[in-house]
Motif scaffolding. Structure first.
Motif, PDB file in Angstrom:
ATOM      1  N   VAL A  62       0.940 -41.312  16.253  1.00  0.00           N
ATOM      2  CA  VAL A  62       1.523 -40.615  15.104  1.00  0.00           C
ATOM      3  C   VAL A  62       0.811 -39.280  14.937  1.00  0.00           C
ATOM      4  N   THR A  63       1.584 -38.200  14.907  1.00  0.00           N
ATOM      5  CA  THR A  63       1.044 -36.849  14.742  1.00  0.00           C
ATOM      6  C   THR A  63       1.668 -36.214  13.513  1.00  0.00           C
ATOM      7  N   LEU A  64       0.830 -35.686  12.639  1.00  0.00           N
ATOM      8  CA  LEU A  64       1.301 -34.928  11.473  1.00  0.00           C
ATOM      9  C   LEU A  64       0.853 -33.484  11.624  1.00  0.00           C
ATOM     10  N   TYR A  84       8.615 -34.086   5.810  1.00  0.00           N
ATOM     11  CA  TYR A  84       8.507 -35.428   5.235  1.00  0.00           C
ATOM     12  C   TYR A  84       8.000 -35.408   3.784  1.00  0.00           C
ATOM     13  N   ASP A  85       7.232 -34.362   3.419  1.00  0.00           N
ATOM     14  CA  ASP A  85       6.584 -34.345   2.109  1.00  0.00           C
ATOM     15  C   ASP A  85       7.438 -33.708   1.018  1.00  0.00           C
ATOM     16  N   THR A  86       8.591 -33.127   1.379  1.00  0.00           N
ATOM     17  CA  THR A  86       9.426 -32.459   0.374  1.00  0.00           C
ATOM     18  C   THR A  86       9.808 -33.385  -0.784  1.00  0.00           C
ATOM     19  N   PRO A  87      10.264 -34.624  -0.530  1.00  0.00           N
ATOM     20  CA  PRO A  87      10.601 -35.488  -1.675  1.00  0.00           C
ATOM     21  C   PRO A  87       9.406 -35.766  -2.589  1.00  0.00           C
ATOM     22  N   LEU A 110       5.532 -35.921  12.568  1.00  0.00           N
ATOM     23  CA  LEU A 110       6.004 -35.501  11.254  1.00  0.00           C
ATOM     24  C   LEU A 110       5.526 -34.085  10.997  1.00  0.00           C
ATOM     25  N   THR A 111       6.318 -33.336  10.276  1.00  0.00           N
ATOM     26  CA  THR A 111       5.882 -32.019   9.818  1.00  0.00           C
ATOM     27  C   THR A 111       6.042 -31.949   8.304  1.00  0.00           C
ATOM     28  N   GLY A 112       5.231 -31.083   7.701  1.00  0.00           N
ATOM     29  CA  GLY A 112       5.306 -30.865   6.264  1.00  0.00           C
ATOM     30  C   GLY A 112       4.362 -29.754   5.865  1.00  0.00           C
TER      31      GLY A 112
END
Length: 549
Positions: A39-41, A179-182, A218-220
């Motif tokens: 898992v990569t963020l 992913y963090d927008t919500p 994931l990006t954010g």
């Protein structure tokens, strides 16, 4: 006929098939496979290429597609990783548009998940008697338009991954954009606690609990550290703007900008560099890609990035600041730099400490890391990256001082244009509308005006404060960077608020301030036209003397 400028393109397929100019970032795929992190963020500011890169990754790996033509002329095809093309069942979803009130956000998430299921409808054929009830329950929760929570959707992604692995007999790649927008939107709009548990559970089940995962990216903007979203992940790698990993793939490097502008018969000159350069991701120097593309399309060096999203997130964070932040913010606006402790890997909305607030400024693109002083102790030198972002600090400074941006704008335009009567009127009005907690005794009048000057005039003037000039220390010198334009020297006088001060007495003090400028030769090193301005204060009353050299 030249290729089109790829403004606003979110689909890699459309980018490659629509006669658009393409900056080749495909070696990101090789880096991703070589690293092999489960898992990569990756955290980056908005409009720095996160969505198009995630779309590229999904197009490359998706087992349902034939991507040879899309990647035919790309760098990845010259590597051994080309054999991995279209070899994995792949999920790609973006939460970038999950915004608005709670009902809108829930409906949007329902739609995103329903479209994923529809796209992968074949994998649900021949479900056994144990999986079928789960499938039917998830589908029911997709079709409830008045649904007020995310109950029943927690396992939607992990269930889809399970069925994809069963159908294709291969583990699943998953790419989640923004992913963090919500989480951010729910916090700003006051219903964070109502959606966080189910949303975190959905992502955690896909990233941790699922046995069907091959790799996830994931990006954010920032890491949501709490709510078990990333807890207990055995192979999580977080790549912030401070890290070298993937640093060259988000935004444009200088060579990429030079090549792009040359293609559109433009030049990478000092104006472009000052306006759009200045970011540092790891050790890589990065230009704002959105602004560069807009410049390529128009040939005009406007502040394009500022208008792509609201600064509401930053403003909400600033609202709960403390005195430590105030001191640092004022230093930042005055000098453009700040040495401070900063945390990048935890969200300010979860841990409301000043270190996290500065991390939010960096993650959101308002500041960049100029120098790492002590990584172990999270000590950095931060700076405002370029003139484009410097203009955004006008809005933030007006908000910080609780003054309308238009009031500051009118005041400093009057100064720049040498409309002395307009400047006098606007300055007096500024004092009247300042919040009551500004006593305007002694240094406060100077303080408010000076912060405004730093934010509004820094691009055009060298701002000097309390420095030895001529035969003494001046209050403020605004030295025009263009020698053909007028410079200004300002000296402040204060008459104690307990004493009486007629307008005549104030005007006398303002004239004395100008005489002090002349006698002490504060402008001795300035060539060209100079205007002397004396400002005398008593509470919220002021007198101004304006004289040309």
């Amino acid at each position: 006929m030249k290729k089109r400028v790829p403004l606003g393109q979110k689909s890699y397929e459309k980018l490659k098939t629509g006669n658009y100019y393409v900056v080749d970032k495909s070696l990101m795929i090789k880096d991703y496979l070589d690293k092999g992190n489960e898992v990569t963020l990756i955290t980056r500011p908005r409009r720095f290429g996160k969505t198009i890169n995630m779309s590229m990754m999904a197009e490359f790996f998706d087992i349902t597609k034939d991507s040879k033509e899309l990647f035919r002329d790309t760098k990845i095809m010259k590597t051994e990783c080309a054999s991995e093309m279209n070899q994995y069942p792949t999920i790609f979803l973006s939460f970038a548009d999950v915004k608005g009130n709670k009902q809108m956000m829930i409906n949007n998430i329902q739609q995103i998940l329903a479209e994923l299921y529809q796209k992968n409808n074949d994998v649900f054929k021949d479900l056994d008697e144990y999986d079928l009830p789960f499938f039917e329950n998830i589908k029911r929760n997709f079709s409830m338009p008045d649904k007020t929570d995310l109950n029943g959707l927690d396992n939607a992604l992990s269930f889809l991954m399970k069925q994809m692995e069963r159908y294709y007999r291969k583990k699943v790649m998953i790419f989640i954009d923004e992913y963090d927008t919500p989480f951010i939107e729910a916090h700003i709009n006051g219903f964070y606690n109502e959606i966080r548990e189910n949303l975190s559970s959905m992502l955690h089940q896909a990233l941790k609990s699922s046995n069907s995962l091959q790799y996830a990216m994931l990006t954010g903007i920032q890491r949501v550290a709490k709510e078990n979203l990333f807890s207990d992940l055995n192979n999580l790698v977080v790549c912030t703007v401070a890290d070298e990993n993937y640093s060259q793939y988000f935004g444009f490097t200088e060579s990429e900008v030079s090549e792009l502008l040359e293609y559109y018969d433009l030049e990478l000159n000092d104006t472009v560099k000052i306006m759009y350069n200045g970011y540092h991701f790891g050790n890589t120097q990065i230009y704002n890609p959105w602004s560069v593309l807009n410049y390529a399309a128009t040939g005009k060096d406007n502040p394009y990035w500022l208008y792509t999203s609201s600064n509401k997130m930053i403003r909400e964070a600033m609202r709960i600041r403390n005195q430590s932040f105030d001191r640092d913010y004022e230093k930042l606006v005055q000098t453009g730099y700040l040495e401070t402790t900063m945390y990048l890997e935890t969200s300010f909305f979860e841990i409301s400490e000043i270190e996290n607030l500065w991390g939010l400024f960096v993650n959101a693109g308002y500041l960049t890391i100029e120098k790492t002083v002590d990584r172990q102790n999270n000590l950095y030198v931060l700076k405002i990256p370029n003139q484009e972002v410097q203009q955004e600090f006008r809005n933030l400074t007006a908000y910080y001082l609780d003054v309308k941006e238009t009031d500051f704008n009118g005041l400093f335009n009057a100064l720049r244009l040498e409309k002395k009567e307009d400047f006098k009127d606007r300055y007096q009005n500024m004092l009247l509308i300042l919040p009551s907690y500004h006593d305007l005794k002694d240094e406060n009048s100077y303080h408010v005006l000076f912060l405004g000057m730093c934010a509004w005039l820094k691009n055009d003037y060298k701002i000097i404060s309390n420095r030895e000039e001529g035969k003494g220390r001046c209050d403020i010198i605004l030295q025009a960077k263009d020698e053909n334009k007028t410079s200004f020297v300002l000296e402040f006088k204060y008459i104690g608020s307990d004493s009486e001060a007629s307008q005549e007495k104030l005007q006398t003090a303002a004239k004395q301030a100008v005489e002090q400028i002349r006698e002490r030769q504060y402008d001795i090193e300035i060539d060209g036209k100079v205007v002397y301005i004396g400002l005398a204060h008593h509470g919220k009353d002021a007198a101004i003397e304006w004289q040309e050299k």
